[in-house]
Design an enzyme around this catalytic site. Sequence first.
Site, PDB file in Angstrom:
ATOM      1  N   ASP A 141      28.974  39.522  41.755  1.00 41.97           N
ATOM      2  CA  ASP A 141      28.632  38.575  40.696  1.00 41.97           C
ATOM      3  C   ASP A 141      29.124  37.163  40.984  1.00 41.97           C
ATOM      4  O   ASP A 141      29.915  36.936  41.896  1.00 41.97           O
ATOM      5  CB  ASP A 141      29.177  39.057  39.336  1.00 41.97           C
ATOM      6  CG  ASP A 141      30.566  39.693  39.452  1.00 41.97           C
ATOM      7  OD1 ASP A 141      31.315  39.297  40.366  1.00 41.97           O
ATOM      8  OD2 ASP A 141      30.894  40.571  38.647  1.00 41.97           O
ATOM      9  N   ASN A 147      36.782  45.904  29.201  1.00 37.87           N
ATOM     10  CA  ASN A 147      35.827  46.454  28.221  1.00 37.87           C
ATOM     11  C   ASN A 147      34.952  47.543  28.852  1.00 37.87           C
ATOM     12  O   ASN A 147      33.956  47.963  28.266  1.00 37.87           O
ATOM     13  CB  ASN A 147      34.951  45.340  27.626  1.00 37.87           C
ATOM     14  CG  ASN A 147      34.062  44.678  28.676  1.00 37.87           C
ATOM     15  OD1 ASN A 147      34.124  45.015  29.859  1.00 37.87           O
ATOM     16  ND2 ASN A 147      33.241  43.745  28.246  1.00 37.87           N
ATOM     17  N   HIS A 186      33.313  47.352  31.824  1.00 37.01           N
ATOM     18  CA  HIS A 186      32.168  46.920  32.622  1.00 37.01           C
ATOM     19  C   HIS A 186      32.416  47.091  34.116  1.00 37.01           C
ATOM     20  O   HIS A 186      33.558  47.137  34.572  1.00 37.01           O
ATOM     21  CB  HIS A 186      31.761  45.474  32.289  1.00 37.01           C
ATOM     22  CG  HIS A 186      32.680  44.421  32.807  1.00 37.01           C
ATOM     23  ND1 HIS A 186      32.734  43.145  32.280  1.00 37.01           N
ATOM     24  CD2 HIS A 186      33.580  44.423  33.815  1.00 37.01           C
ATOM     25  CE1 HIS A 186      33.607  42.431  32.942  1.00 37.01           C
ATOM     26  NE2 HIS A 186      34.144  43.178  33.879  1.00 37.01           N
ATOM     27  N   GLU A 201      27.861  43.965  30.837  1.00 33.74           N
ATOM     28  CA  GLU A 201      28.622  44.000  29.591  1.00 33.74           C
ATOM     29  C   GLU A 201      28.090  45.058  28.630  1.00 33.74           C
ATOM     30  O   GLU A 201      27.000  45.602  28.840  1.00 33.74           O
ATOM     31  CB  GLU A 201      28.570  42.604  28.950  1.00 33.74           C
ATOM     32  CG  GLU A 201      29.110  41.478  29.836  1.00 33.74           C
ATOM     33  CD  GLU A 201      30.627  41.518  29.996  1.00 33.74           C
ATOM     34  OE1 GLU A 201      31.209  42.605  30.088  1.00 33.74           O
ATOM     35  OE2 GLU A 201      31.241  40.427  30.053  1.00 33.74           O
TER      36      GLU A 201
HETATM   37  O1  LIG Z   1      41.055  43.170  38.876  1.00 33.04           O
HETATM   38  P1  LIG Z   1      40.906  42.444  37.594  1.00 33.04           P
HETATM   39  O2  LIG Z   1      41.384  41.050  37.650  1.00 33.04           O
HETATM   40  O3  LIG Z   1      41.381  43.211  36.435  1.00 33.04           O
HETATM   41  O4  LIG Z   1      39.375  42.246  37.379  1.00 33.04           O
HETATM   42  C1  LIG Z   1      38.391  43.182  37.386  1.00 33.04           C
HETATM   43  C2  LIG Z   1      37.177  42.349  37.123  1.00 33.04           C
HETATM   44  O5  LIG Z   1      36.645  41.768  38.251  1.00 33.04           O
HETATM   45  C3  LIG Z   1      35.282  41.959  38.309  1.00 33.04           C
HETATM   46  O6  LIG Z   1      35.061  42.772  39.429  1.00 33.04           O
HETATM   47  C4  LIG Z   1      34.641  40.622  38.444  1.00 33.04           C
HETATM   48  O7  LIG Z   1      33.335  40.796  38.690  1.00 33.04           O
HETATM   49  C5  LIG Z   1      34.835  42.625  37.049  1.00 33.04           C
HETATM   50  O8  LIG Z   1      34.094  43.749  37.268  1.00 33.04           O
HETATM   51  C6  LIG Z   1      36.110  42.966  36.346  1.00 33.04           C
HETATM   52  O9  LIG Z   1      36.073  42.291  35.142  1.00 33.04           O
END
Ligand SMILES: O=P(O)(O)OC[C@H]1O[C@](O)(CO)[C@@H](O)[C@@H]1O
Length: 268
Positions: A67, A136, A138, A143
Amino acid sequence: MKVFLCPNREKLAALTAALLAAQIRTKPESVLGLATGRTMEAVYARLVLAHTTQQLDFSRCTTFNLDEYAGLAPTDPRSYHTYMHQHLFQHVNLTAEQTHLPNGMAEDLSAEGVRYDALIQQAGGIDLQLLGLGENGHIGFNEPLASLSSRSRPVVLAPETRQQNAGLFDGNPDSVPPRALTMGTGTILESRRIILTVSGTSKARILQAVLEGPVTAQKSASALHFHNNCLVLADQEAASCLTTRNAIDHAMQHDPELSALQTLLTAY
Ligand SMILES: O=P(O)(O)OC[C@H]1O[C@](O)(CO)[C@@H](O)[C@@H]1O
């Protein structure tokens, strides 16, 4: 879905990186799906180490990230382009042509999603997709209530995602772009192999809901139950709300694939 628990976040990162490295060594022309977020920083640090000290060779790999924020240029320090450059790409032998992220500056974001899916197909599909878990539930930026068969496309970020990812934006959720481009859940599920890496107490309740609750569009990660080659790696903190610990421990002892991970882990 198989679940493997690591004693701590360091071993979790080491094991995730070791599995990526093994994929690259087994198939040097691997197409890798990559993720961002704090959890992945230690994983990429390990991969960089493997490149510099064990000749891990990325020269024939192709990468596709999950993303990117809409409206952020690749050079913006808060973009996922910059994140990937800083944490991995600039340290290993990957050229710009081999790495792909959605273009958050595209004039037509829907067309960019279609283009991105087509590029993945042209590359032969993703061999191994690495995923983090949003608080959440995802995966990517799929989302709550997004279709579980969605394709890559522009999305509106949930308030809790903007809150969770505010760190890169001076801690202010309102400064996080409201929209992003993400690989779709359906696109992710087409990957031949998936690793979901989850760390920390902030993910414990959502991991329990994803693993032990129903498959639901409220949590796109729950769609991973439909994938036939998905490995969930979690540290003890992330696993602290699981009620199925006995079954997981039993499987870790008796499933040959999981026992092999145990052996791999002792090397770190
Ligand atoms: O490792 P962290 O910072 O908790 O983040 C996980 C996040 O990173 C992401 O991979 C960003 O795309 C999301 O899927 C998720 O919100």
